[in-house]
Design a protein around this motif. Structure first.
Motif, mmCIF file in Angstrom:
data_model
loop_
_atom_site.group_PDB
_atom_site.id
_atom_site.type_symbol
_atom_site.label_atom_id
_atom_site.label_comp_id
_atom_site.label_asym_id
_atom_site.label_seq_id
_atom_site.Cartn_x
_atom_site.Cartn_y
_atom_site.Cartn_z
ATOM 1 N N THR A 1 -12.284 -0.879 1.568
ATOM 2 C CA THR A 1 -11.954 -0.668 3.376
ATOM 3 C C THR A 1 -10.800 -0.891 3.885
ATOM 4 O OG1 THR A 1 -14.046 -2.368 2.437
ATOM 5 C CG2 THR A 1 -13.038 -3.177 4.707
ATOM 6 N N ALA A 2 -9.900 -1.291 2.826
ATOM 7 C CA ALA A 2 -8.417 -1.540 3.099
ATOM 8 C C ALA A 2 -7.666 -0.281 2.860
ATOM 9 C CB ALA A 2 -8.118 -2.413 1.940
ATOM 10 N N LEU A 3 -7.924 0.583 2.573
ATOM 11 C CA LEU A 3 -8.036 1.958 2.411
ATOM 12 C C LEU A 3 -8.052 2.939 4.118
ATOM 13 C CD1 LEU A 3 -8.231 3.601 -0.892
ATOM 14 C CD2 LEU A 3 -5.642 3.128 -0.167
ATOM 15 N N SER A 4 -9.478 2.663 4.819
ATOM 16 C CA SER A 4 -10.441 2.687 5.427
ATOM 17 C C SER A 4 -9.322 2.338 6.771
ATOM 18 C CB SER A 4 -11.415 2.419 5.649
ATOM 19 O OG SER A 4 -11.184 1.415 6.295
ATOM 20 N N LEU A 5 -7.945 1.129 6.597
ATOM 21 C CA LEU A 5 -7.403 1.214 7.626
ATOM 22 C C LEU A 5 -6.194 1.753 7.660
ATOM 23 C CD1 LEU A 5 -8.150 -2.826 7.443
ATOM 24 C CD2 LEU A 5 -8.744 -1.613 9.002
ATOM 25 N N SER A 6 -5.188 1.271 6.507
ATOM 26 C CA SER A 6 -3.062 2.297 6.355
ATOM 27 C C SER A 6 -3.438 2.192 5.121
ATOM 28 C CB SER A 6 -2.895 1.594 7.530
ATOM 29 O OG SER A 6 -2.439 -0.155 7.368
ATOM 30 N N PRO A 7 -2.792 3.309 5.125
ATOM 31 C CA PRO A 7 -1.946 2.409 3.414
ATOM 32 C C PRO A 7 -1.559 1.113 3.475
ATOM 33 C CG PRO A 7 -1.705 5.047 4.144
ATOM 34 C CD PRO A 7 -2.034 4.536 5.132
ATOM 35 N N ALA A 8 -0.081 0.786 4.997
ATOM 36 C CA ALA A 8 0.309 -0.381 4.543
ATOM 37 C C ALA A 8 -0.874 -1.414 4.072
ATOM 38 C CB ALA A 8 1.168 -0.177 5.959
ATOM 39 N N PHE A 9 -1.767 -1.729 4.675
ATOM 40 C CA PHE A 9 -2.489 -2.615 4.701
ATOM 41 C C PHE A 9 -3.242 -2.947 3.069
ATOM 42 C CE2 PHE A 9 -6.741 -4.588 3.782
ATOM 43 C CZ PHE A 9 -6.608 -5.687 5.318
ATOM 44 N N PHE A 10 -3.494 -1.721 2.904
ATOM 45 C CA PHE A 10 -3.559 -1.252 1.173
ATOM 46 C C PHE A 10 -2.962 -2.517 0.018
ATOM 47 C CE2 PHE A 10 -4.338 0.583 -2.479
ATOM 48 C CZ PHE A 10 -4.964 -0.076 -3.116
ATOM 49 N N LEU A 11 -1.383 -2.016 0.803
ATOM 50 C CA LEU A 11 -0.131 -2.246 0.319
ATOM 51 C C LEU A 11 -0.354 -3.373 -0.064
ATOM 52 C CD1 LEU A 11 1.741 -2.440 -1.779
ATOM 53 C CD2 LEU A 11 3.474 -1.583 -0.099
ATOM 54 N N THR A 12 -0.563 -4.140 0.935
ATOM 55 C CA THR A 12 -0.375 -5.607 1.514
ATOM 56 C C THR A 12 -1.532 -6.534 0.628
ATOM 57 O OG1 THR A 12 0.902 -5.579 3.624
ATOM 58 C CG2 THR A 12 -0.440 -7.712 3.426
ATOM 59 N N LEU A 13 -2.959 -5.763 0.485
ATOM 60 C CA LEU A 13 -3.945 -6.265 0.200
ATOM 61 C C LEU A 13 -3.739 -6.520 -1.493
ATOM 62 C CD1 LEU A 13 -6.346 -7.697 0.412
ATOM 63 C CD2 LEU A 13 -8.244 -5.241 -0.168
ATOM 64 N N LEU A 14 -3.424 -4.972 -1.939
ATOM 65 C CA LEU A 14 -2.825 -5.540 -3.361
ATOM 66 C C LEU A 14 -1.798 -6.515 -3.796
ATOM 67 C CD1 LEU A 14 -3.230 -3.366 -5.954
ATOM 68 C CD2 LEU A 14 -1.198 -1.715 -5.209
ATOM 69 N N ILE A 15 -0.861 -6.674 -2.665
ATOM 70 C CA ILE A 15 0.178 -7.445 -2.846
ATOM 71 C C ILE A 15 -0.934 -8.383 -3.262
ATOM 72 C CG2 ILE A 15 2.054 -8.689 -2.514
ATOM 73 C CD1 ILE A 15 2.976 -6.374 -0.851
ATOM 74 N N TYR A 16 -0.908 -9.197 -2.451
ATOM 75 C CA TYR A 16 -2.499 -10.731 -2.167
ATOM 76 C C TYR A 16 -2.757 -10.837 -3.500
ATOM 77 C CZ TYR A 16 -6.703 -13.578 -1.362
ATOM 78 O OH TYR A 16 -6.787 -14.103 -1.329
ATOM 79 N N THR A 17 -3.921 -9.476 -4.236
ATOM 80 C CA THR A 17 -4.477 -9.024 -5.435
ATOM 81 C C THR A 17 -3.775 -9.855 -6.557
ATOM 82 O OG1 THR A 17 -6.511 -7.706 -4.514
ATOM 83 C CG2 THR A 17 -5.967 -7.840 -6.676
ATOM 84 N N ALA A 18 -2.749 -9.405 -6.882
ATOM 85 C CA ALA A 18 -1.718 -9.218 -7.960
ATOM 86 C C ALA A 18 -1.474 -10.781 -8.268
ATOM 87 C CB ALA A 18 -0.753 -8.220 -7.945
#
Length: 387
Positions: free
Chosen positions: A192-209
């Protein structure tokens, strides 16, 4: 096992593997030990309750086989070897257990994603659609990380009066099922995050980590855990701006970080108070002691009042005069906001926070909703009113 039996005082005797004995009492070894114990008491038969593949050897010689919530594969083999079986199956509520395990009620925290749009007075449908997808991605990700946290915290949660009722801690959800569900939710969040944008995916990745780091280590470090919790709330606001391509106001971030530090400290205060009332000296799995209560409370109240001060400074800033037609009307909001902060801390001091989470408490608290509604009403009038 003997310590448990002595504590419960409902068993006549126990048979278990002894740490001083090399024999592992499972399978055929367990069957032999039970048969010998029964013979020593003058019995030629015994009944046995179990639920695993290793129990098949014990059931084979038993006069009565009791299968307790047994997997289908094991039950099938048991039926082939035994005719006298009692099957005990726990009442299941799969949907309720699923929703409770992913903490669907905590998805409400992800409403912070919409704050940048509200602060920017954005009414564009595409931006709100993007924000809704971001809300879904964060919900899936948060649920996946909640499950990981619950898996890691099973021993501590089982001794907690509220957390012990969680599906994993209570045993209503098997550990393997929890692992599989967590992986599935995190994968869905990534897609779902990748479908939005790489920047949002990176934000979600930081949140997850950061969430996983908090679950494994950071929650055990006093003060640092508060800052991490506050940032985990704030990053939702940042993610909302990234997903909807809206520049986030520095004022919004400044107010938010002070508010979330205050709420995180309120949560810790509630936990310390619970431990104090239980007569313990330290929160299990956390870095706080009973003696820290007053210090934590002072920091939390100060942070809450600082957030109200930043709001007041914003009202007099040039940004406020640009965004609102009647910025003077916004002066009604700081006292209302401060009243909500003070209510949270009064409730914390009285140990009345539901589930020890001030945000969840606020979502169920009518006065909190009244405060939020009044702030929204006055902000809306200030925005559309004529100077």
């Amino acid at each position: 096992m003997r310590a448990v039996a002595e504590y419960l005082q409902i068993f006549d005797d126990i048979i278990a593997t002894n740490q001083h004995d090399a024999t592992n009492l499972s399978g055929a070894n367990k069957q032999a030990a039970i048969a010998a114990h029964a013979a020593a008491l003058g019995f030629t038969e015994y009944a046995y309750a179990g639920n695993s593949h290793d129990d098949l050897a014990v059931w084979e010689k038993a006069s009565l086989a009791i299968a307790v919530d047994t997997p289908a594969s094991v039950l099938k083999k048991l039926r082939q070897q035994h005719s006298n079986i009692i099957e005990m199956v726990a009442a299941r509520q799969p949907l309720k257990v699923f929703l409770k395990s992913i903490r669907i009620n905590n998805w409400s925290k992800n409403a912070l994603i919409f704050l940048p749009l509200l602060a920017a007075h954005c009414l564009e449908v595409p931006a709100w659609t993007q924000a809704l997808l971001a809300f879904l991605a964060f919900g899936l990700c948060a649920s996946g990380t909640y499950l990981i946290n619950d898996l890691l915290d099973i021993p501590n949660d089982r001794s907690h009066p509220i957390k012990s009722k969680r599906p994993l801690a209570s045993g209503r959800m098997p550990v393997l099922q929890g692992c599989a569900l967590s992986a599935l939710l995190l994968a869905a969040a990534a897609v779902t995050a990748l479908s939005l944008s790489p920047a949002f995916f990176l934000t979600l990745l930081i949140y997850t980590a950061l969430t996983l780091s908090y679950s494994v280590k950071l929650k055990k470090i006093a003060i640092l855990d508060i800052l991490v919790l506050a940032f985990l709330y704030t990053i939702r606001i940042i993610a909302g701006g990234v997903a909807s391509n809206i520049q986030i106001s520095k004022w919004l971030l400044a107010i938010s970080i002070f508010v979330f530090i205050s709420l995180a400290l309120a949560k810790r205060c509630a936990e310390i108070t619970r431990i104090k009332n239980a007569g313990l000296a330290k929160i299990q799995g956390r870095g706080y002691f009973i003696d820290d209560l007053e210090t934590v409370r002072s920091m939390g109240i100060a942070s809450g009042f600082m957030s109200a001060l930043v709001l007041a400074l914003y009202i007099e800033s040039p940004t406020s005069f640009i965004n609102y037609n009647l910025p003077e009307l916004l002066w009604i909001t700081p006292p209302i906001f401060l009243a909500w902060i003070m209510r949270i801390w009064i409730k914390t001091g009285r140990n009345e926070l539901t589930g020890e989470d001030p945000l969840q408490f606020s979502l169920k608290d009518k006065p909190s909703w009244i405060c939020l509604s009044l702030i929204f009403i006055f902000a809306s009038i200030a925005m559309v009113g004529e100077a």
